[in-house]
Design a protein around this motif. Structure first.
Motif, PDB file in Angstrom:
ATOM      1  N   GLU A 110      16.099 -18.554  11.423  1.00 22.66           N
ATOM      2  CA  GLU A 110      15.327 -17.420  10.907  1.00 22.66           C
ATOM      3  C   GLU A 110      14.404 -16.818  11.961  1.00 22.66           C
ATOM      4  O   GLU A 110      14.219 -15.614  12.008  1.00 22.66           O
ATOM      5  CB  GLU A 110      14.508 -17.873   9.695  1.00 22.66           C
ATOM      6  CG  GLU A 110      13.796 -16.746   8.990  1.00 22.66           C
ATOM      7  CD  GLU A 110      13.093 -17.205   7.748  1.00 22.66           C
ATOM      8  OE1 GLU A 110      11.926 -16.811   7.575  1.00 22.66           O
ATOM      9  OE2 GLU A 110      13.686 -17.947   6.950  1.00 22.66           O
ATOM     10  N   THR A 111      13.833 -17.650  12.827  1.00 17.20           N
ATOM     11  CA  THR A 111      12.868 -17.157  13.819  1.00 17.20           C
ATOM     12  C   THR A 111      13.427 -17.109  15.240  1.00 17.20           C
ATOM     13  O   THR A 111      12.747 -16.627  16.137  1.00 17.20           O
ATOM     14  CB  THR A 111      11.614 -18.049  13.834  1.00 17.20           C
ATOM     15  OG1 THR A 111      11.983 -19.367  14.243  1.00 17.20           O
ATOM     16  CG2 THR A 111      10.934 -18.069  12.487  1.00 17.20           C
ATOM     17  N   GLY A 112      14.632 -17.629  15.467  1.00 15.16           N
ATOM     18  CA  GLY A 112      15.195 -17.649  16.808  1.00 15.16           C
ATOM     19  C   GLY A 112      14.632 -18.743  17.690  1.00 15.16           C
ATOM     20  O   GLY A 112      14.916 -18.791  18.891  1.00 15.16           O
ATOM     21  N   PHE A 113      13.843 -19.632  17.139  1.00 13.02           N
ATOM     22  CA  PHE A 113      13.254 -20.742  17.883  1.00 13.02           C
ATOM     23  C   PHE A 113      14.367 -21.725  18.220  1.00 13.02           C
ATOM     24  O   PHE A 113      15.106 -22.167  17.346  1.00 13.02           O
ATOM     25  CB  PHE A 113      12.188 -21.412  17.005  1.00 13.02           C
ATOM     26  CG  PHE A 113      11.338 -22.426  17.697  1.00 13.02           C
ATOM     27  CD1 PHE A 113      10.188 -22.041  18.360  1.00 13.02           C
ATOM     28  CD2 PHE A 113      11.661 -23.771  17.653  1.00 13.02           C
ATOM     29  CE1 PHE A 113       9.369 -22.985  18.975  1.00 13.02           C
ATOM     30  CE2 PHE A 113      10.856 -24.713  18.253  1.00 13.02           C
ATOM     31  CZ  PHE A 113       9.710 -24.321  18.926  1.00 13.02           C
TER      32      PHE A 113
ATOM     33  N   ASP B  44      10.979 -14.020  21.375  1.00  9.95           N
ATOM     34  CA  ASP B  44      10.354 -13.048  22.268  1.00  9.95           C
ATOM     35  C   ASP B  44      10.537 -13.392  23.749  1.00  9.95           C
ATOM     36  O   ASP B  44       9.942 -12.758  24.613  1.00  9.95           O
ATOM     37  CB  ASP B  44       8.877 -12.856  21.926  1.00  9.95           C
ATOM     38  CG  ASP B  44       8.027 -14.108  22.127  1.00  9.95           C
ATOM     39  OD1 ASP B  44       8.557 -15.140  22.593  1.00  9.95           O
ATOM     40  OD2 ASP B  44       6.829 -14.067  21.804  1.00  9.95           O
ATOM     41  N   GLY B  45      11.352 -14.410  24.058  1.00  9.50           N
ATOM     42  CA  GLY B  45      11.664 -14.752  25.443  1.00  9.50           C
ATOM     43  C   GLY B  45      10.719 -15.753  26.083  1.00  9.50           C
ATOM     44  O   GLY B  45      10.888 -16.096  27.249  1.00  9.50           O
ATOM     45  N   ARG B  46       9.755 -16.216  25.335  1.00  9.04           N
ATOM     46  CA  ARG B  46       8.815 -17.203  25.869  1.00  9.04           C
ATOM     47  C   ARG B  46       9.545 -18.521  26.101  1.00  9.04           C
ATOM     48  O   ARG B  46      10.400 -18.915  25.306  1.00  9.04           O
ATOM     49  CB  ARG B  46       7.691 -17.407  24.864  1.00  9.04           C
ATOM     50  CG  ARG B  46       6.563 -18.249  25.373  1.00  9.04           C
ATOM     51  CD  ARG B  46       5.487 -18.320  24.338  1.00  9.04           C
ATOM     52  NE  ARG B  46       5.327 -17.006  23.728  1.00  9.04           N
ATOM     53  CZ  ARG B  46       4.179 -16.443  23.442  1.00  9.04           C
ATOM     54  NH1 ARG B  46       3.072 -17.084  23.677  1.00  9.04           N
ATOM     55  NH2 ARG B  46       4.118 -15.259  22.896  1.00  9.04           N
ATOM     56  N   GLU B  47       9.211 -19.210  27.197  1.00  2.00           N
ATOM     57  CA  GLU B  47       9.792 -20.508  27.506  1.00  2.00           C
ATOM     58  C   GLU B  47       8.690 -21.558  27.514  1.00  2.00           C
ATOM     59  O   GLU B  47       7.684 -21.406  28.208  1.00  2.00           O
ATOM     60  CB  GLU B  47      10.516 -20.472  28.845  1.00  2.00           C
ATOM     61  CG  GLU B  47      11.719 -19.551  28.826  1.00  2.00           C
ATOM     62  CD  GLU B  47      12.458 -19.486  30.148  1.00  2.00           C
ATOM     63  OE1 GLU B  47      12.116 -20.248  31.081  1.00  2.00           O
ATOM     64  OE2 GLU B  47      13.369 -18.661  30.252  1.00  2.00           O
TER      65      GLU B  47
ATOM     66  N   PHE C 197       1.787 -17.378  18.666  1.00  2.00           N
ATOM     67  CA  PHE C 197       2.413 -16.237  17.996  1.00  2.00           C
ATOM     68  C   PHE C 197       1.363 -15.273  17.461  1.00  2.00           C
ATOM     69  O   PHE C 197       0.298 -15.684  17.019  1.00  2.00           O
ATOM     70  CB  PHE C 197       3.330 -16.706  16.864  1.00  2.00           C
ATOM     71  CG  PHE C 197       4.555 -17.421  17.371  1.00  2.00           C
ATOM     72  CD1 PHE C 197       5.557 -16.735  18.025  1.00  2.00           C
ATOM     73  CD2 PHE C 197       4.698 -18.789  17.212  1.00  2.00           C
ATOM     74  CE1 PHE C 197       6.681 -17.391  18.509  1.00  2.00           C
ATOM     75  CE2 PHE C 197       5.810 -19.452  17.688  1.00  2.00           C
ATOM     76  CZ  PHE C 197       6.806 -18.749  18.340  1.00  2.00           C
ATOM     77  N   SER C 198       1.695 -13.990  17.484  1.00  2.67           N
ATOM     78  CA  SER C 198       0.719 -12.985  17.073  1.00  2.67           C
ATOM     79  C   SER C 198       0.878 -12.544  15.625  1.00  2.67           C
ATOM     80  O   SER C 198      -0.043 -11.972  15.069  1.00  2.67           O
ATOM     81  CB  SER C 198       0.808 -11.767  17.997  1.00  2.67           C
ATOM     82  OG  SER C 198       2.116 -11.237  17.988  1.00  2.67           O
ATOM     83  N   SER C 199       2.029 -12.789  15.028  1.00  2.00           N
ATOM     84  CA  SER C 199       2.255 -12.335  13.656  1.00  2.00           C
ATOM     85  C   SER C 199       2.733 -13.481  12.779  1.00  2.00           C
ATOM     86  O   SER C 199       3.574 -14.276  13.211  1.00  2.00           O
ATOM     87  CB  SER C 199       3.337 -11.253  13.624  1.00  2.00           C
ATOM     88  OG  SER C 199       2.940 -10.136  14.357  1.00  2.00           O
ATOM     89  N   PRO C 200       2.230 -13.540  11.550  1.00  2.00           N
ATOM     90  CA  PRO C 200       2.771 -14.546  10.617  1.00  2.00           C
ATOM     91  C   PRO C 200       4.267 -14.307  10.431  1.00  2.00           C
ATOM     92  O   PRO C 200       4.713 -13.161  10.347  1.00  2.00           O
ATOM     93  CB  PRO C 200       2.013 -14.290   9.322  1.00  2.00           C
ATOM     94  CG  PRO C 200       0.830 -13.474   9.700  1.00  2.00           C
ATOM     95  CD  PRO C 200       1.196 -12.727  10.952  1.00  2.00           C
ATOM     96  N   GLY C 201       5.031 -15.371  10.419  1.00  2.00           N
ATOM     97  CA  GLY C 201       6.477 -15.263  10.263  1.00  2.00           C
ATOM     98  C   GLY C 201       7.237 -15.401  11.566  1.00  2.00           C
ATOM     99  O   GLY C 201       8.449 -15.571  11.561  1.00  2.00           O
ATOM    100  N   ASP C 202       6.548 -15.311  12.701  1.00  2.00           N
ATOM    101  CA  ASP C 202       7.208 -15.497  13.996  1.00  2.00           C
ATOM    102  C   ASP C 202       7.397 -16.970  14.318  1.00  2.00           C
ATOM    103  O   ASP C 202       8.238 -17.337  15.128  1.00  2.00           O
ATOM    104  CB  ASP C 202       6.390 -14.860  15.121  1.00  2.00           C
ATOM    105  CG  ASP C 202       6.407 -13.344  15.077  1.00  2.00           C
ATOM    106  OD1 ASP C 202       7.287 -12.777  14.405  1.00  2.00           O
ATOM    107  OD2 ASP C 202       5.526 -12.739  15.710  1.00  2.00           O
ATOM    108  N   GLU C 203       6.596 -17.824  13.697  1.00  2.00           N
ATOM    109  CA  GLU C 203       6.611 -19.248  14.004  1.00  2.00           C
ATOM    110  C   GLU C 203       7.785 -19.944  13.302  1.00  2.00           C
ATOM    111  O   GLU C 203       8.241 -19.506  12.259  1.00  2.00           O
ATOM    112  CB  GLU C 203       5.295 -19.905  13.584  1.00  2.00           C
ATOM    113  CG  GLU C 203       5.114 -20.068  12.092  1.00  2.00           C
ATOM    114  CD  GLU C 203       4.636 -18.807  11.373  1.00  2.00           C
ATOM    115  OE1 GLU C 203       4.500 -18.879  10.142  1.00  2.00           O
ATOM    116  OE2 GLU C 203       4.420 -17.766  12.002  1.00  2.00           O
ATOM    117  N   PRO C 204       8.291 -21.042  13.900  1.00  2.00           N
ATOM    118  CA  PRO C 204       9.386 -21.780  13.264  1.00  2.00           C
ATOM    119  C   PRO C 204       8.881 -22.632  12.107  1.00  2.00           C
ATOM    120  O   PRO C 204       7.688 -22.881  11.968  1.00  2.00           O
ATOM    121  CB  PRO C 204       9.890 -22.679  14.396  1.00  2.00           C
ATOM    122  CG  PRO C 204       8.659 -22.953  15.200  1.00  2.00           C
ATOM    123  CD  PRO C 204       7.874 -21.669  15.158  1.00  2.00           C
TER     124      PRO C 204
END
Length: 172
Positions: free
Chosen positions: A39-42, A68-71, A153-160
């Motif tokens: 769902e989040t791409g994590f 978002d490409g963060r490593e 993460f800056s927005s709720p829902g971006d986190e796994p």
């Protein structure tokens, strides 16, 4: 919020019945396993330990990619059976290398998650597997989503979610 919980529960059921069993049937060593929150791409990828990483009760090292490409990178440690396996995720500092390693202060400044790590196979929760063991169908990283939500993460829902599913096993 309730809708999100139900969608995650539905996703978990779908993955359990389709993706996870197909991959779980393959003898995938944990050091080659990839776990995801679709769902989040994590995406969390384990790799074999290098000689300089084999200290301080380290069981496993992993790399993380976010949508978002963060490593990020992390490790799982054991306590010789006296406690539960613990994990730590770092953002913004390099992992230990053959010549040098970040100081304890640097690692502390880069830490974005710390918690217990459990394997989940069928209806059984257990310890994280040791190197060479078969990868479980999912892993539970306690409080992962909440801690990462407030750390990176800056927005709720971006986190796994706290449970990640075995999604692939590339050849080592």
């Amino acid at each position: 919020m309730i809708r999100r919980l139900f969608s995650r529960a539905g996703l978990a059921l779908a993955l359990t019945s389709t993706v996870a069993p197909a991959i779980a049937d393959v003898a995938c060593p944990v050091t080659q396993s990839v776990y995801s929150d679709k769902e989040t791409g994590f995406r969390l990828s384990f790799r074999p330990l290098q000689s300089w990483e084999q200290s301080g009760m380290v069981l496993a090292i992993f790399d993380i990619e976010t949508r978002d490409g963060r490593e990020l990178w992390g490790e799982i440690r054991t306590n010789m059976g006296t406690s539960r396996d613990t994990g730590v995720i770092y953002d913004g500092c390099p992992p230990p290398g053959p010549e040098d390693a970040p100081s304890e202060d640097q690692l502390e400044a880069c830490r974005v998650w710390e918690g217990l790590v459990y394997s989940v196979e069928g209806n059984q929760i257990g310890a994280f597997p040791i190197e060479g063991d078969k990868a479980p169908s999912s892993l539970l990283f306690t409080d992962l989503g909440r801690q990462l939500r407030y750390a990176i993460f800056s927005s709720p829902g971006d986190e796994p979610w706290d449970q990640l599913w075995l999604t692939s096993c590339p050849p080592g």
